[in-house]
Every structure is written in C-alpha cells, then in structure tokens.
Design a protein around this motif. Structure first.
Motif, PDB file in Angstrom:
ATOM      1  N   MET A   1      14.246  12.778  -6.616  1.00 47.45           N
ATOM      2  CA  MET A   1      14.128  11.681  -6.831  1.00 47.45           C
ATOM      3  C   MET A   1      15.837  10.992  -6.667  1.00 47.45           C
ATOM      4  SD  MET A   1      11.123  11.214  -5.998  1.00 47.45           S
ATOM      5  CE  MET A   1      11.191   9.434  -6.056  1.00 47.45           C
ATOM      6  N   ASN A   2      16.424  11.391  -5.816  1.00 49.20           N
ATOM      7  CA  ASN A   2      17.723  10.641  -6.127  1.00 49.20           C
ATOM      8  C   ASN A   2      17.702   9.463  -5.168  1.00 49.20           C
ATOM      9  OD1 ASN A   2      18.378  11.146  -2.670  1.00 49.20           O
ATOM     10  ND2 ASN A   2      18.443  13.490  -3.491  1.00 49.20           N
ATOM     11  N   SER A   3      18.877   8.768  -5.130  1.00 55.45           N
ATOM     12  CA  SER A   3      19.081   7.408  -4.677  1.00 55.45           C
ATOM     13  C   SER A   3      18.592   7.307  -3.342  1.00 55.45           C
ATOM     14  CB  SER A   3      20.588   6.755  -4.983  1.00 55.45           C
ATOM     15  OG  SER A   3      20.623   5.555  -4.517  1.00 55.45           O
ATOM     16  N   ARG A   4      19.329   8.286  -2.418  1.00 56.11           N
ATOM     17  CA  ARG A   4      18.894   8.325  -0.946  1.00 56.11           C
ATOM     18  C   ARG A   4      17.477   8.223  -0.628  1.00 56.11           C
ATOM     19  NH1 ARG A   4      18.162  12.124   2.764  1.00 56.11           N
ATOM     20  NH2 ARG A   4      18.489  13.610   1.401  1.00 56.11           N
ATOM     21  N   VAL A   5      16.737   9.342  -1.489  1.00 52.58           N
ATOM     22  CA  VAL A   5      15.280   9.409  -1.225  1.00 52.58           C
ATOM     23  C   VAL A   5      14.504   8.121  -1.674  1.00 52.58           C
ATOM     24  CG1 VAL A   5      13.374  10.736  -2.099  1.00 52.58           C
ATOM     25  CG2 VAL A   5      15.412  12.012  -1.507  1.00 52.58           C
ATOM     26  N   CYS A   6      14.899   7.735  -2.596  1.00 51.70           N
ATOM     27  CA  CYS A   6      14.271   6.454  -3.248  1.00 51.70           C
ATOM     28  C   CYS A   6      14.500   5.168  -2.112  1.00 51.70           C
ATOM     29  CB  CYS A   6      14.762   5.716  -4.490  1.00 51.70           C
ATOM     30  SG  CYS A   6      14.322   7.019  -5.936  1.00 51.70           S
TER      31      CYS A   6
ATOM     32  N   CYS B   1       0.830  -1.246   0.230  1.00 52.01           N
ATOM     33  CA  CYS B   1       0.047  -0.035  -0.201  1.00 52.01           C
ATOM     34  C   CYS B   1       0.927   1.136   0.083  1.00 52.01           C
ATOM     35  CB  CYS B   1      -1.020  -0.101   1.386  1.00 52.01           C
ATOM     36  SG  CYS B   1      -2.265  -1.193   1.151  1.00 52.01           S
ATOM     37  N   PHE B   2       1.880   1.271   0.818  1.00 53.98           N
ATOM     38  CA  PHE B   2       2.628   2.312   0.896  1.00 53.98           C
ATOM     39  C   PHE B   2       3.457   2.546   0.015  1.00 53.98           C
ATOM     40  CE2 PHE B   2       1.199   2.417   5.278  1.00 53.98           C
ATOM     41  CZ  PHE B   2       0.892   3.638   5.540  1.00 53.98           C
TER      42      PHE B   2
ATOM     43  N   GLY C   1      10.801   2.993   4.282  1.00 55.09           N
ATOM     44  CA  GLY C   1       9.701   3.611   5.169  1.00 55.09           C
ATOM     45  C   GLY C   1       8.408   2.735   4.899  1.00 55.09           C
ATOM     46  N   THR C   2       8.165   2.048   3.728  1.00 52.71           N
ATOM     47  CA  THR C   2       7.116   1.135   3.458  1.00 52.71           C
ATOM     48  C   THR C   2       7.431  -0.302   4.248  1.00 52.71           C
ATOM     49  OG1 THR C   2       8.222   0.179   1.596  1.00 52.71           O
ATOM     50  CG2 THR C   2       6.886   1.940   1.127  1.00 52.71           C
ATOM     51  N   TYR C   3       8.527  -0.627   4.426  1.00 54.37           N
ATOM     52  CA  TYR C   3       8.802  -1.728   5.099  1.00 54.37           C
ATOM     53  C   TYR C   3       8.494  -1.656   6.741  1.00 54.37           C
ATOM     54  CZ  TYR C   3      10.726  -3.841   1.029  1.00 54.37           C
ATOM     55  OH  TYR C   3      10.752  -4.261  -0.446  1.00 54.37           O
ATOM     56  N   ILE C   4       8.979  -0.386   7.020  1.00 55.96           N
ATOM     57  CA  ILE C   4       8.700   0.073   8.497  1.00 55.96           C
ATOM     58  C   ILE C   4       7.302   0.096   8.675  1.00 55.96           C
ATOM     59  CG2 ILE C   4       9.110   1.925  10.303  1.00 55.96           C
ATOM     60  CD1 ILE C   4      11.814   2.392   8.892  1.00 55.96           C
ATOM     61  N   CYS C   5       6.619   0.780   8.032  1.00 59.62           N
ATOM     62  CA  CYS C   5       4.959   0.698   8.157  1.00 59.62           C
ATOM     63  C   CYS C   5       4.400  -0.820   8.193  1.00 59.62           C
ATOM     64  CB  CYS C   5       4.403   1.832   7.204  1.00 59.62           C
ATOM     65  SG  CYS C   5       4.683   3.440   7.328  1.00 59.62           S
ATOM     66  N   GLY C   6       4.871  -1.425   7.305  1.00 60.00           N
ATOM     67  CA  GLY C   6       4.272  -2.970   7.353  1.00 60.00           C
ATOM     68  C   GLY C   6       4.887  -3.575   8.493  1.00 60.00           C
TER      69      GLY C   6
END
Length: 333
Positions: free
Chosen positions: A136-141, A112-113, A147-152
């Motif tokens: 959208m550099n490598s660090r941001v991506c 979802c995230f 962040g998606t994995y942390i939320c999951g």
C-alpha cells in the motif's frame, strides 16, 4: 398528458415534497441543520487528517477522500431540496437536470469503489501486515483513488447520455432532484431497455464492489480467527469495524433503492430512501470514524488542546498591550 419530446422542451419541474407541503418549514430546518453539520463534520475530519502527521497512512488517506466525496455528493442534491422546500415546485433546465444526474452518479459510484478500495487496504493490513507499507505505497493508493473517479466518470457519462437521448412524455419529476427512477417514469413507450440499463449499472457500481468487499472480509475474518491471542484478534477487528459499519450503512440503502423490483416502486418510499443515503449517511460516516477509532479521537483531542494553547499564548502576548483587559480577564478567572 400530451406527449412531448425532450428536444422540444428546455426544462423539467421538480415536484419535491408537494404532497406534504404543510411540513415544508420543519423539513427545511431539519435538512438545513443536517447539511451544515455534515459539511462541518467531514471538513473537520479532512483537516485533522491532513494536519496530523501520525494520520498520514493509507487508511486515513482513503478516509479523507471519503469525506471529500460526501461533501460533494451532498452539495449536488441538498441545495435543490432546500430550494424546493422554500418555494414549492421548482423548474430545472434540461442541461441542469443532466448535470445533476451526472454528478450524482459520478460521486455515488466513486464512493462505492472507494469503499471497495478501503476494504482492500484493511485486507492487506490484517492479512499481510509485514508487507503492508510495501503493497500500500503512495503510488498504489493514488492509483486506486484515480480508478474510483474513472469508474464514476464512466458510469455518469454513459448513463446520463443514454437517458437524455430518449424521448420523454412528461415533464413533472415526482422527486426533489433528477433521480434515475422518476425520470424513467417519464419516458415514452417501452421502458424495458432503460430499466435493464439501470440494472446493469447497479450491478457494476453496487454489486461488483460489494462482492469485492465481501471477499476481503472473508479473508480478514479467516485471518483473525487464526490468531492465537484474543488481544490481537480484538485489535485487528477494531481496525475494520468502522469501515464495516460505513459499508453496511451505504450499501444497505443503495441496494434497497436500486435493486428492488419495479413492482415495489413507490414515490414516497423512493424519496425517503433518497434522503437516507444523500443526507443521513454522509453525516454518520465521520461520526462512526470519530467515535470508533482511537487514533481519530486522539487527533481530535490533540487538535482541541493545540487550539486552547494557541488561544492562551495569544492572550498572554496581548497582555502588555492591553493591560486593563488582561487584568480584568485574569481577575474574573
């Protein structure tokens, strides 16, 4: 049913498709075929993106993550479904059920995230094209994916620990895996707090990212409409169409599953919806991105041509050693 406490038992029973047991062989063949096709399609997508330097961009980095999530998400559920179809009602340990619920929530919420992160990527690409590579550099991506994995992980741990700390008055789960709603049906006493918990999780994991996606596409459409050239408008929209289709497919099935009122709950409908977002959606994602994306189609063709060239070179290299075989091969052609 004699009330039992979860602390007194060590396993649950998954009823699966017991009401249509006569269709089990057919369902097994269909689901097994879809499972293998989905694994192959998502693996091919990930391999092609990693091997083609022209696809090493933020959009395809997120697409690779989506393919990996789909493979893991599918593999948490489908093996148990296939086992259930082979032997009928099966048992699953308390720990195994908790682990299955955790990973189901982990991969589902992460997806979802991730779809929300992909919409942000498209928003930057269309609305701020000159600053795209800077934003959208490598660090941001990598941070967005982390962040998606942390939320999951957070949602999976919290929801699973709360659910499995409650007393259960039944052991038979009327489903083919440890789904949330069928487990709530087994809780003793008032289940309202648990149902509120599910709604809160659904709002956080489904509605929250979906609102971010809606906002991104409002900005994207507004920017596209301001473009003077019809060709520019079409090109800008084509970069978002695949993601938009995937979002519609995923959120359509997920919201109908977790945001519908309890009065409309039906075990049969629940199983059908579960099959749609656990089996069908992960298969359609790579198909959508492959058929609607010119860069992906070009990379696929390039990969096929490369393989043909390698095979031809191998055949030529083998000629001096296997002259008879080579001669017969060319004679046939």
């Amino acid at each position: 049913m004699i009330p039992v406490n979860l602390s007194e038992v060590s396993e649950f029973r998954l009823l699966g498709f017991s009401e249509v047991s006569h269709l089990s062989p057919l369902l097994f063949v269909v689901l097994f075929s879809l499972y293998i096709l989905t694994l192959m399609a998502n693996t091919v997508i990930a391999l092609i993106i990693n091997s083609d330097n022209t696809l090493h961009t933020p959009m395809y980095f997120f697409l690779t993550q989506l393919s990996c999530l789909d493979i893991c998400y599918l593999s948490v559920i489908v093996p148990k479904i296939l086992e259930n179809l082979m032997v009928g009602t099966i048992s699953i340990s308390k720990t195994g059920c908790a682990m299955q619920m955790f990973f189901f929530l982990f991969f589902g919420v992460a997806e979802c995230f991730l779809l929300s992160a992909m919409s942000f990527d498209r928003y930057v690409a269309v609305c701020y094209p000159l600053h795209y590579t800077i934003i959208m550099n490598s660090r941001v991506c990598k941070s967005l994916v982390a962040g998606t994995y942390i939320c999951g992980t957070t949602v999976g741990l919290v929801h699973t620990s709360i659910t499995f700390s409650l007393p259960f008055c039944g052991l038979a789960i009327n489903h083919f895996f440890c789904e949330i709603q069928p487990l709530l049906e087994l809780l003793c006493g008032n289940t309202s707090p648990s149902e509120i918990q599910v709604i809160v999780v659904a709002v956080f994991a489904i509605v929250g990212p979906f609102l971010l996606i809606i906002y991104s596409y409002i900005c994207i459409i507004s920017t596209i409409l301001k473009m003077s050239s019809a060709e520019s408008q079409q090109k800008a929209f084509s970069t978002c169409s695949s993601h938009l289709l995937v979002v519609t497919l995923f959120y359509g099935t997920a919201s109908s599953m977790y945001l519908r009122p309890k009065s409309s709950y039906s075990a049969s409908v629940d199983k059908l919806l579960s099959l749609s977002y656990t089996v069908v959606t992960p298969l359609l994602n790579p198909i959508i991105y492959s058929l609607r994306n010119e860069e992906m189609k070009g990379a696929l063709r390039k990969s096929l041509v490369t393989q043909l060239v390698i095979q031809a070179l191998n055949l030529l290299l083998e000629c001096p050693i296997h002259r008879t075989t080579c001669h017969s091969t060319f004679h046939t052609y």
